[in-house]
Structure formats: C-alpha cells, structure tokens
Design a protein around this motif. Structure first.
Motif, PDB file in Angstrom:
ATOM      1  N   MET A 221       0.834  -1.182  -0.116  1.00  0.00           N
ATOM      2  CA  MET A 221      -0.222  -0.108  -0.165  1.00  0.00           C
ATOM      3  C   MET A 221       0.992   1.341   0.102  1.00  0.00           C
ATOM      4  O   MET A 221       2.022   1.428   0.357  1.00  0.00           O
ATOM      5  CB  MET A 221      -0.911  -0.070   1.217  1.00  0.00           C
ATOM      6  CG  MET A 221      -1.709  -1.190   1.317  1.00  0.00           C
ATOM      7  SD  MET A 221      -3.273  -1.258   0.235  1.00  0.00           S
ATOM      8  CE  MET A 221      -4.091  -2.644   0.714  1.00  0.00           C
ATOM      9  N   GLN A 222       0.407   2.420  -0.446  1.00  0.00           N
ATOM     10  CA  GLN A 222       1.082   3.670  -0.424  1.00  0.00           C
ATOM     11  C   GLN A 222       0.390   4.557   0.160  1.00  0.00           C
ATOM     12  O   GLN A 222      -0.928   4.720   0.163  1.00  0.00           O
ATOM     13  CB  GLN A 222       1.447   4.101  -1.916  1.00  0.00           C
ATOM     14  CG  GLN A 222       2.275   5.431  -1.933  1.00  0.00           C
ATOM     15  CD  GLN A 222       2.916   5.198  -3.273  1.00  0.00           C
ATOM     16  OE1 GLN A 222       2.231   5.029  -4.301  1.00  0.00           O
ATOM     17  NE2 GLN A 222       3.936   6.022  -3.455  1.00  0.00           N
ATOM     18  N   ILE A 223       1.193   5.654   1.118  1.00  0.00           N
ATOM     19  CA  ILE A 223       0.420   6.634   1.803  1.00  0.00           C
ATOM     20  C   ILE A 223       0.360   7.776   0.860  1.00  0.00           C
ATOM     21  O   ILE A 223       1.094   8.444   0.139  1.00  0.00           O
ATOM     22  CB  ILE A 223       1.399   7.048   2.847  1.00  0.00           C
ATOM     23  CG1 ILE A 223       1.875   6.118   3.963  1.00  0.00           C
ATOM     24  CG2 ILE A 223       0.949   8.306   3.690  1.00  0.00           C
ATOM     25  CD1 ILE A 223       0.577   5.526   4.527  1.00  0.00           C
ATOM     26  N   SER A 227      -3.345  11.610   3.424  1.00  0.00           N
ATOM     27  CA  SER A 227      -3.625  10.507   4.607  1.00  0.00           C
ATOM     28  C   SER A 227      -3.429  11.102   5.893  1.00  0.00           C
ATOM     29  O   SER A 227      -2.463  11.640   6.387  1.00  0.00           O
ATOM     30  CB  SER A 227      -2.761   9.280   4.284  1.00  0.00           C
ATOM     31  OG  SER A 227      -2.910   8.498   5.270  1.00  0.00           O
ATOM     32  N   PRO A 234       2.843   3.439  12.497  1.00  0.00           N
ATOM     33  CA  PRO A 234       2.064   2.494  11.785  1.00  0.00           C
ATOM     34  C   PRO A 234       1.140   1.695  12.707  1.00  0.00           C
ATOM     35  O   PRO A 234      -0.091   1.856  12.682  1.00  0.00           O
ATOM     36  CB  PRO A 234       2.971   1.515  11.039  1.00  0.00           C
ATOM     37  CG  PRO A 234       4.108   2.191  10.751  1.00  0.00           C
ATOM     38  CD  PRO A 234       4.609   3.026  11.874  1.00  0.00           C
ATOM     39  N   MET A 266       5.441   7.631   9.472  1.00  0.00           N
ATOM     40  CA  MET A 266       4.944   7.412   8.018  1.00  0.00           C
ATOM     41  C   MET A 266       4.909   9.011   7.340  1.00  0.00           C
ATOM     42  O   MET A 266       4.514   9.877   8.115  1.00  0.00           O
ATOM     43  CB  MET A 266       3.463   6.793   7.971  1.00  0.00           C
ATOM     44  CG  MET A 266       3.694   5.327   8.400  1.00  0.00           C
ATOM     45  SD  MET A 266       2.076   4.631   8.299  1.00  0.00           S
ATOM     46  CE  MET A 266       1.222   5.240   9.635  1.00  0.00           C
ATOM     47  N   ASP A 268       4.537  11.178   3.444  1.00  0.00           N
ATOM     48  CA  ASP A 268       3.989  10.933   2.088  1.00  0.00           C
ATOM     49  C   ASP A 268       4.576  10.080   0.964  1.00  0.00           C
ATOM     50  O   ASP A 268       5.855  10.174   1.020  1.00  0.00           O
ATOM     51  CB  ASP A 268       3.840  12.394   1.555  1.00  0.00           C
ATOM     52  CG  ASP A 268       3.033  12.533  -0.064  1.00  0.00           C
ATOM     53  OD1 ASP A 268       2.356  11.635  -0.341  1.00  0.00           O
ATOM     54  OD2 ASP A 268       3.432  13.463  -0.572  1.00  0.00           O
ATOM     55  N   LEU A 272       3.858   0.944   2.170  1.00  0.00           N
ATOM     56  CA  LEU A 272       3.872   0.056   3.471  1.00  0.00           C
ATOM     57  C   LEU A 272       3.458  -1.465   2.933  1.00  0.00           C
ATOM     58  O   LEU A 272       2.733  -1.721   2.055  1.00  0.00           O
ATOM     59  CB  LEU A 272       2.303   0.449   4.240  1.00  0.00           C
ATOM     60  CG  LEU A 272       2.440   1.829   4.674  1.00  0.00           C
ATOM     61  CD1 LEU A 272       1.255   1.969   5.619  1.00  0.00           C
ATOM     62  CD2 LEU A 272       3.575   2.259   5.551  1.00  0.00           C
ATOM     63  N   LEU A 284      -9.107  -0.404   4.509  1.00  0.00           N
ATOM     64  CA  LEU A 284      -8.026   0.679   4.416  1.00  0.00           C
ATOM     65  C   LEU A 284      -8.295   1.550   3.118  1.00  0.00           C
ATOM     66  O   LEU A 284      -8.054   2.729   3.142  1.00  0.00           O
ATOM     67  CB  LEU A 284      -6.686  -0.154   4.542  1.00  0.00           C
ATOM     68  CG  LEU A 284      -6.423  -0.559   5.869  1.00  0.00           C
ATOM     69  CD1 LEU A 284      -5.011  -1.391   5.715  1.00  0.00           C
ATOM     70  CD2 LEU A 284      -5.876   0.589   6.886  1.00  0.00           C
ATOM     71  N   LYS A 288      -9.603   5.676   2.658  1.00  0.00           N
ATOM     72  CA  LYS A 288      -8.717   6.482   1.968  1.00  0.00           C
ATOM     73  C   LYS A 288      -7.499   6.568   2.812  1.00  0.00           C
ATOM     74  O   LYS A 288      -6.824   7.829   2.801  1.00  0.00           O
ATOM     75  CB  LYS A 288      -9.216   7.595   1.391  1.00  0.00           C
ATOM     76  CG  LYS A 288     -10.280   7.512   0.364  1.00  0.00           C
ATOM     77  CD  LYS A 288     -10.796   8.749  -0.180  1.00  0.00           C
ATOM     78  CE  LYS A 288     -12.001   8.570  -1.361  1.00  0.00           C
ATOM     79  NZ  LYS A 288     -12.441   9.727  -1.841  1.00  0.00           N
ATOM     80  N   VAL A 290      -4.829   4.710   2.994  1.00  0.00           N
ATOM     81  CA  VAL A 290      -4.032   4.418   1.860  1.00  0.00           C
ATOM     82  C   VAL A 290      -4.397   4.120   0.661  1.00  0.00           C
ATOM     83  O   VAL A 290      -5.626   4.036   0.267  1.00  0.00           O
ATOM     84  CB  VAL A 290      -3.360   2.933   2.360  1.00  0.00           C
ATOM     85  CG1 VAL A 290      -2.591   2.955   3.664  1.00  0.00           C
ATOM     86  CG2 VAL A 290      -4.154   1.810   2.343  1.00  0.00           C
TER      87      VAL A 290
END
Length: 300
Positions: A221-223, A227, A234, A266, A268, A272, A284, A288, A290
C-alpha cells in the motif's frame, strides 16, 4: 601504499555489501571508481571487464530466464509439480530438487534460484507448507548442479575465458560433467535427507491460514498526500480500528524500516507492506488511509 589502499577499499566494499547501506550495484561501481581514482588501476584496466564475453554470456542467460517467465513456461511447470506431488512435503522437496538440478545444469544457477523461489513460495501458500524447508535446499542444489556444465554457473564461464586468454583450450560444455555430476548427486541426496530435519518451519509471510475465510494476505500500500496516517507510527495509528492488521515494513525511497524494532513515522508516498484479512485491506482503501501504488504510478 598501494597494498594499504587496496586493503582499505576492500574492507569498505565488504562492509557495504554486507550491510547494504548503499545499493549493491552502486557499491560495485564505486569500488571500480575508487581503484581508478587512487591510481591503482588505469581507466583501461578498470573498464576492460566490460569487453569480456563472460558478463555478456551471463546477461544473455538472464534474458533467457526472463523469457521463460514471461511466456508462462514456469506457470506450466508449477502446475505440473503441484499435480505430481499433490502438496505432500517430501514429494514436493524431491521433485523441486530434481527439477532445479536439471535446469541449473543448463541455465545459469542464479536466475534459476530466483525463479524457483517464487514457484515454491506460491505452491507452499496454496498447501499451507513452510517455504523455509525448501528455499535453502534449492540454492544448494542449484550450485551443485551448476558445476556439471560450462553454462551452469557464471564462475565456470569466467574461468573458461581466463584459460583461453592464457593460451590454453577453453572448457568444453560437458568437460566438468564426470566430476561435477557425482558430486551433485551425492549433495542432492544429503540435502534431501537433512534439510527437513535441520531447517526451521517458518510460515510464509504472504499468506497465513487462520481458519475458514480469515486468511491473511500481504499487500503493498502507499500513503497518499492527504492521508491522516502521515506523521504517525504505523501500529499505533492502526491499532484501535484495525487490530488484526500488521505493518511489516515501511519503505521510504530506497530505505526500509521495520516497525517492530525501529520507530517509523509515515510520510507522504511511503510504501507499506501490510498483512491482514481481505476485508481489512479493502476497508483501509475505502477509508482512503492508503491507496494502491499503481494509482500514483498511473497518474504520473
């Protein structure tokens, strides 16, 4: 002075290779540059390796192996292994070792290990087996089988080229076979007998059976920039609402952080590696917190 410089450079290279504080390829190129800058090697001597046919041959073998992956040949092999062994641990180990040995004698063993690692992990996930019982044996057997032919390992290719440069006849394709084959057979039998008893039973990270439909999956997953997780640790940020979700790793640019042992905040665009049930991972994304990495890549 030259000996002292070479010693310092070698110690630095070994340290960087072992710790991977820099990417391995950057360390290798830096080693070459350091030898040139210090005057130990001339630019011609440092770059002559790129004109050697051995690296080109090894690179070509990697291309062949990649072709086998893209054409689906390995998927067919995986289905065949699964059908023959029916998920039985001893049968799977025997089949994998035999096939790995046969392929490694004809293709460079490094890409073979990479390919069979992915293959075995997928089979283990489907049959709830521990991949730790298979991965190290694959590596050992591929090395042993690679000594049976000229192209089985890059070392043989390089040695053959050096022999030719010295004025002798290069190694033929099966010149090492009379010695390498018996050693490979004996080594494979030893690995087959000892590996299941000596190796730990570590379950695969990508998938865990926890009863019914509650399997846990590993997802990337990406931040995103908006977010609410940014600036938080985390597990602390997800603990209340997602108690069954575990963040295994936080990747920032080319560096990674293990939340279990290090304080990771964490930011921008961090990546993850998250392990959880399918419903938790979907939630998740819905909330939104991630996004999928492909979402950002597709908009660039």
């Amino acid at each position: 002075m030259d000996i002292a410089l070479v010693t310092v450079i070698l110690f630095a290279a070994v340290y960087l290779f072992a710790t991977e504080r820099l990417p391995v390829d950057l360390t290798a190129l830096g080693l070459m540059v350091a030898l040139m800058v210090t005057g130990i090697l001339t630019p011609r001597e440092a770059l002559v390796g790129f004109a050697n046919p051995a690296p080109v041959t090894v690179g070509a073998l990697f291309i062949v192996t990649r072709g086998l992956t893209r054409t689906g040949s390995l998927d067919f092999l995986g289905r065949l292994l699964e059908k023959v062994t029916q998920g039985k641990p001893w049968a799977l180990l025997a089949a994998v070792l035999l096939v790995t040995g046969a392929v490694s004698s004809l293709i460079n063993n490094t890409p073979v290990v990479i390919l069979f690692t992915a293959l075995v992990i997928s089979i283990c996930a489907r049959h709830d087996l521990a991949p730790s019982k298979y991965l190290m044996p694959i590596s050992f057997v591929s090395i042993l089988a690679g000594t049976t032919t000229l192209v089985g390992t890059s070392t043989n290719i390089i040695v053959s080229d050096l022999i030719a440069e010295a004025g002798f006849a290069p190694l033929s394709m099966f010149e090492l076979f009379p010695l390498g084959f018996p050693l490979a057979v004996i080594g494979t039998v030893v690995v087959f007998l000892l590996a299941p008893r000596l190796l730990p039973e570590n379950r695969i990270l990508a998938f865990e059976h926890s009863g019914g439909d509650r399997g846990k999956y590993l997802s990337e997953m990406q931040i995103p920039a908006d977010s609410p997780l940014i600036g938080q640790e985390p597990q602390a940020a997800l603990g209340d609402d997602f108690p069954e979700v575990k963040v295994c790793e936080v990747i920032h640019d080319d560096r990674s952080c293990d939340p279990a042992t290090t304080k990771c905040l964490m930011t921008d665009r961090d990546i993850l590696l998250v392990k959880g049930t399918a419903s938790d991972l979907a939630r998740l994304l819905q909330e939104k917190l991630v996004i999928l990495p492909e979402t950002i890549h597709g908009t660039m």
